[in-house]
Design an enzyme around this catalytic site. Sequence first.
Site, PDB file in Angstrom:
ATOM      1  N   VAL A   7      17.392   0.484 -15.512  1.00 33.41           N
ATOM      2  CA  VAL A   7      18.713  -0.096 -15.958  1.00 33.41           C
ATOM      3  C   VAL A   7      19.436   0.663 -16.993  1.00 33.41           C
ATOM      4  O   VAL A   7      20.584   1.250 -17.086  1.00 33.41           O
ATOM      5  CB  VAL A   7      18.478  -1.689 -16.780  1.00 33.41           C
ATOM      6  CG1 VAL A   7      19.837  -2.054 -17.385  1.00 33.41           C
ATOM      7  CG2 VAL A   7      18.412  -2.498 -15.181  1.00 33.41           C
ATOM      8  N   ASP A  26      14.330   6.565 -25.549  1.00 34.91           N
ATOM      9  CA  ASP A  26      13.066   5.681 -25.141  1.00 34.91           C
ATOM     10  C   ASP A  26      12.012   5.970 -26.076  1.00 34.91           C
ATOM     11  O   ASP A  26      12.076   7.015 -26.408  1.00 34.91           O
ATOM     12  CB  ASP A  26      12.776   6.222 -23.522  1.00 34.91           C
ATOM     13  CG  ASP A  26      12.173   5.047 -22.899  1.00 34.91           C
ATOM     14  OD1 ASP A  26      12.587   4.367 -22.111  1.00 34.91           O
ATOM     15  OD2 ASP A  26      10.951   4.777 -23.217  1.00 34.91           O
ATOM     16  N   LYS A  31       9.011  10.437 -20.783  1.00 32.56           N
ATOM     17  CA  LYS A  31      10.298  10.284 -19.983  1.00 32.56           C
ATOM     18  C   LYS A  31      11.499  10.959 -20.708  1.00 32.56           C
ATOM     19  O   LYS A  31      12.229  11.801 -19.933  1.00 32.56           O
ATOM     20  CB  LYS A  31      10.643   8.585 -20.319  1.00 32.56           C
ATOM     21  CG  LYS A  31      11.403   8.202 -18.791  1.00 32.56           C
ATOM     22  CD  LYS A  31      11.231   6.573 -19.304  1.00 32.56           C
ATOM     23  CE  LYS A  31      10.603   5.792 -18.065  1.00 32.56           C
ATOM     24  NZ  LYS A  31      10.734   4.434 -18.011  1.00 32.56           N
ATOM     25  N   ASN A 207      19.779 -14.683 -10.341  1.00 32.34           N
ATOM     26  CA  ASN A 207      18.605 -14.361  -9.565  1.00 32.34           C
ATOM     27  C   ASN A 207      17.884 -15.583  -8.903  1.00 32.34           C
ATOM     28  O   ASN A 207      17.220 -15.276  -7.857  1.00 32.34           O
ATOM     29  CB  ASN A 207      17.639 -13.573 -10.697  1.00 32.34           C
ATOM     30  CG  ASN A 207      18.161 -12.328 -10.812  1.00 32.34           C
ATOM     31  OD1 ASN A 207      18.859 -11.690 -10.227  1.00 32.34           O
ATOM     32  ND2 ASN A 207      17.363 -11.408 -11.656  1.00 32.34           N
ATOM     33  N   PHE A 248      21.454 -12.273   1.929  1.00 32.87           N
ATOM     34  CA  PHE A 248      20.139 -12.734   1.339  1.00 32.87           C
ATOM     35  C   PHE A 248      19.447 -14.093   2.279  1.00 32.87           C
ATOM     36  O   PHE A 248      19.001 -14.483   1.895  1.00 32.87           O
ATOM     37  CB  PHE A 248      20.253 -13.190  -0.148  1.00 32.87           C
ATOM     38  CG  PHE A 248      20.156 -12.138  -1.300  1.00 32.87           C
ATOM     39  CD1 PHE A 248      21.102 -11.178  -1.142  1.00 32.87           C
ATOM     40  CD2 PHE A 248      19.152 -11.985  -1.621  1.00 32.87           C
ATOM     41  CE1 PHE A 248      21.043 -10.040  -2.112  1.00 32.87           C
ATOM     42  CE2 PHE A 248      18.770 -10.764  -2.331  1.00 32.87           C
ATOM     43  CZ  PHE A 248      19.853  -9.866  -2.843  1.00 32.87           C
ATOM     44  N   GLY A 252      11.744 -12.291   5.725  1.00 32.22           N
ATOM     45  CA  GLY A 252      10.509 -11.205   5.732  1.00 32.22           C
ATOM     46  C   GLY A 252       9.296 -11.629   4.915  1.00 32.22           C
ATOM     47  O   GLY A 252       9.012 -12.557   4.816  1.00 32.22           O
ATOM     48  N   CYS A 259      12.426  -7.921 -10.523  1.00 39.47           N
ATOM     49  CA  CYS A 259      13.312  -9.034 -11.266  1.00 39.47           C
ATOM     50  C   CYS A 259      13.020 -10.382 -10.763  1.00 39.47           C
ATOM     51  O   CYS A 259      12.767 -11.090 -11.363  1.00 39.47           O
ATOM     52  CB  CYS A 259      14.975  -8.568 -10.960  1.00 39.47           C
ATOM     53  SG  CYS A 259      15.306  -7.137 -12.010  1.00 39.47           S
ATOM     54  N   ARG A 327       7.011  -2.694  -8.671  1.00 38.27           N
ATOM     55  CA  ARG A 327       6.542  -3.847  -9.362  1.00 38.27           C
ATOM     56  C   ARG A 327       6.625  -5.079  -8.533  1.00 38.27           C
ATOM     57  O   ARG A 327       7.809  -5.250  -7.929  1.00 38.27           O
ATOM     58  CB  ARG A 327       7.472  -3.890 -10.510  1.00 38.27           C
ATOM     59  CG  ARG A 327       7.147  -3.106 -11.501  1.00 38.27           C
ATOM     60  CD  ARG A 327       8.212  -2.918 -12.918  1.00 38.27           C
ATOM     61  NE  ARG A 327       9.348  -2.456 -12.692  1.00 38.27           N
ATOM     62  CZ  ARG A 327      10.579  -2.175 -13.716  1.00 38.27           C
ATOM     63  NH1 ARG A 327      10.309  -2.711 -14.888  1.00 38.27           N
ATOM     64  NH2 ARG A 327      11.550  -1.540 -13.265  1.00 38.27           N
TER      65      ARG A 327
HETATM   66  N1  LIG Z   1      15.432  -2.791 -12.436  1.00 31.11           N
HETATM   67  C1  LIG Z   1      16.397  -3.774 -11.892  1.00 31.11           C
HETATM   68  O1  LIG Z   1      16.797  -3.515 -10.856  1.00 31.11           O
HETATM   69  C2  LIG Z   1      16.987  -4.550 -13.184  1.00 31.11           C
HETATM   70  C3  LIG Z   1      18.190  -5.126 -12.895  1.00 31.11           C
HETATM   71  C4  LIG Z   1      18.960  -5.862 -13.617  1.00 31.11           C
HETATM   72  C5  LIG Z   1      18.489  -6.319 -14.781  1.00 31.11           C
HETATM   73  N2  LIG Z   1      17.111  -5.922 -15.111  1.00 31.11           N
HETATM   74  C6  LIG Z   1      16.602  -5.856 -16.484  1.00 31.11           C
HETATM   75  O2  LIG Z   1      16.740  -4.887 -17.170  1.00 31.11           O
HETATM   76  C7  LIG Z   1      15.692  -4.798 -18.179  1.00 31.11           C
HETATM   77  C8  LIG Z   1      15.034  -3.344 -18.140  1.00 31.11           C
HETATM   78  O3  LIG Z   1      14.471  -3.247 -16.672  1.00 31.11           O
HETATM   79  P1  LIG Z   1      14.145  -1.939 -16.232  1.00 31.11           P
HETATM   80  O4  LIG Z   1      13.789  -2.310 -14.775  1.00 31.11           O
HETATM   81  O5  LIG Z   1      15.146  -0.853 -16.414  1.00 31.11           O
HETATM   82  O6  LIG Z   1      12.885  -1.706 -17.038  1.00 31.11           O
HETATM   83  P2  LIG Z   1      12.028  -0.224 -16.899  1.00 31.11           P
HETATM   84  O7  LIG Z   1      10.403  -0.598 -17.355  1.00 31.11           O
HETATM   85  O8  LIG Z   1      12.267   0.629 -16.043  1.00 31.11           O
HETATM   86  O9  LIG Z   1      12.609   0.546 -18.517  1.00 31.11           O
HETATM   87  C9  LIG Z   1      12.397  -0.048 -19.738  1.00 31.11           C
HETATM   88  C10 LIG Z   1      12.312   1.069 -20.746  1.00 31.11           C
HETATM   89  O10 LIG Z   1      12.316   0.575 -22.189  1.00 31.11           O
HETATM   90  C11 LIG Z   1      11.425   1.592 -22.701  1.00 31.11           C
HETATM   91  N3  LIG Z   1      10.983   0.781 -24.046  1.00 31.11           N
HETATM   92  C12 LIG Z   1      10.305  -0.255 -24.219  1.00 31.11           C
HETATM   93  N4  LIG Z   1      10.145  -0.399 -25.531  1.00 31.11           N
HETATM   94  C13 LIG Z   1      11.103   0.362 -26.072  1.00 31.11           C
HETATM   95  C14 LIG Z   1      11.658   0.301 -27.438  1.00 31.11           C
HETATM   96  N5  LIG Z   1      11.097  -0.410 -28.540  1.00 31.11           N
HETATM   97  N6  LIG Z   1      12.579   1.369 -27.696  1.00 31.11           N
HETATM   98  C15 LIG Z   1      13.033   2.102 -26.794  1.00 31.11           C
HETATM   99  N7  LIG Z   1      12.666   1.974 -25.563  1.00 31.11           N
HETATM  100  C16 LIG Z   1      11.559   1.158 -25.219  1.00 31.11           C
HETATM  101  C17 LIG Z   1      10.170   1.598 -21.735  1.00 31.11           C
HETATM  102  O11 LIG Z   1       9.542   2.842 -22.263  1.00 31.11           O
HETATM  103  C18 LIG Z   1      10.914   2.079 -20.460  1.00 31.11           C
HETATM  104  O12 LIG Z   1      11.204   3.208 -20.160  1.00 31.11           O
HETATM  105  C19 LIG Z   1      14.793  -5.909 -18.062  1.00 31.11           C
HETATM  106  O13 LIG Z   1      15.056  -7.104 -18.652  1.00 31.11           O
HETATM  107  C20 LIG Z   1      15.103  -6.208 -16.426  1.00 31.11           C
HETATM  108  O14 LIG Z   1      14.630  -7.607 -16.317  1.00 31.11           O
HETATM  109  C21 LIG Z   1      16.658  -4.913 -14.228  1.00 31.11           C
END
Ligand SMILES: NC(=O)c1ccc[n+]([C@@H]2O[C@H](COP(=O)([O-])OP(=O)(O)OC[C@H]3O[C@@H](n4cnc5c(N)ncnc54)[C@H](O)[C@@H]3O)[C@@H](O)[C@H]2O)c1
Length: 432
Positions: A7, A26, A31, A207, A248, A252, A259, A327
Amino acid sequence: MIGAGYVGLVSGACFAEFGAYVTCLDVDDSKINDLNNGKIPIYEPGLNDLVARNVEAGRLKFTTEFPKAISRADLVFIAVGTPSRHGDGHADLKYVYAAAKQIAKYLDGYTVIVDKSTVPVGTARQVQRIIKDENPKADFDVASNPEFLREGAAISDFMRPDRVVLGVESERAEALLRGLYRPINLIEAPIHVTNLESAELVKYASNAFLATKISFINEISTLCEKVGADVHAVAKGMGLDGRIGRKFLHAGPGYGGSCFPKDALALVRIAQEHGVSSRIVESVIEVNSAQKARMVGKIRKALGGSETGKTLAILGLTFKPETDDMRDSPSLSILPTLMEKGALIKAHDPEGMEEAKEMLPEGVRYCNSANEALQDADAVVILTEWNAYRGLDLKEVKSLMKGNVFIDLRNVYEPQQMQDAGFQYSCVGRLS
Ligand SMILES: NC(=O)c1ccc[n+]([C@@H]2O[C@H](COP(=O)([O-])OP(=O)(O)OC[C@H]3O[C@@H](n4cnc5c(N)ncnc54)[C@H](O)[C@@H]3O)[C@@H](O)[C@H]2O)c1
């Protein structure tokens, strides 16, 4: 942008594309090193070019250092992970709170702190308290701006969303956020402004609703198999009703990903905390687990009642195509169960194998191509509908395999076509 994951990185790059100056921060050194060396740590179509273009234009930077990222920012987005907390299924907010504490230290001038992570109701106010405690003099507002992008289509989802949801409490914060999202508003995507609690709940409710549609059609698919109906025809007939919609409603192996599973569970926990029942969402979760277990049974049945000693070619490991994200992928529960019963797994996935190696039990043989996986297999199982598996050369597949069992858990192929090609074919919710 705090957190440069699926995200944070996509959102940061897209805001930069809109003309903002963005620093993605990050805590993961490797990364940030990769990003500073032009390497994108995740697979997301189009992201390489988007990042490269904006780095080149000087609008996108990467760092591990909070002071650099925070002090000059007008808006700070928190986009860190909120996984399920081990043991109880609540959203684990430790990364959000750690980020808030760090941010607080380096605020300089009026700043809006925006929760983009998916967080339980009340988190924005908690972030507000943390920042106030850490830095009583800070001049700031908090806001909630949940993200709805889908992995695999993240850039277009971000650039052309169905809506942007903003939870805000001050006109100043709203004006800054509206300014940032102006390019999206210009293409007439609605900007829905509400209070913090409503914005936080919109994300979980959305969701959980989408997960409900999937579990609903999966439950119907079981019934279809019993009564001789075809789930494709049923879903189409339902979806043509504008009140229901066609999306949706694909049967499957059960929903997965980073999520739906954790967010559905977190919603149940939020409701419990507030003394409210969430029986529909609880059932959705139960039906999803049952669907994954049913897939194991389907595979076993197709193999004549036992998977012991059988070689299975598994096509697709990620929870959906066009991502490397493993995941909560259905493969993580289906494959270990088959392996425990003595199945030999030869797996291929176009992007997910590196991630999978960390998450699947030892003993899976990872193959460089679908053909390598198919070689001498007793059965093939399509677990993820990557394009590469949609148009398999069926004659070649048959000649490579030892057996003729074809289990299509994504309903990619037509039953008649597969029978004509000489396969013993099974799929989900269709006569086969
Ligand atoms: N992946 C999706 O499709 C999606 C879609 C919508 C919403 N979200 C939400 O967005 C959020 C992030 O999801 P994601 O999939 O990007 O997660 P991710 O695990 O890919 O990325 C999270 C990042 O945050 C970093 N991080 C952790 N603690 C930190 C800190 N204190 N300071 C700085 N960086 C830090 C981690 O190292 C990691 O790189 C979640 O709450 C998720 O539910 C995800």
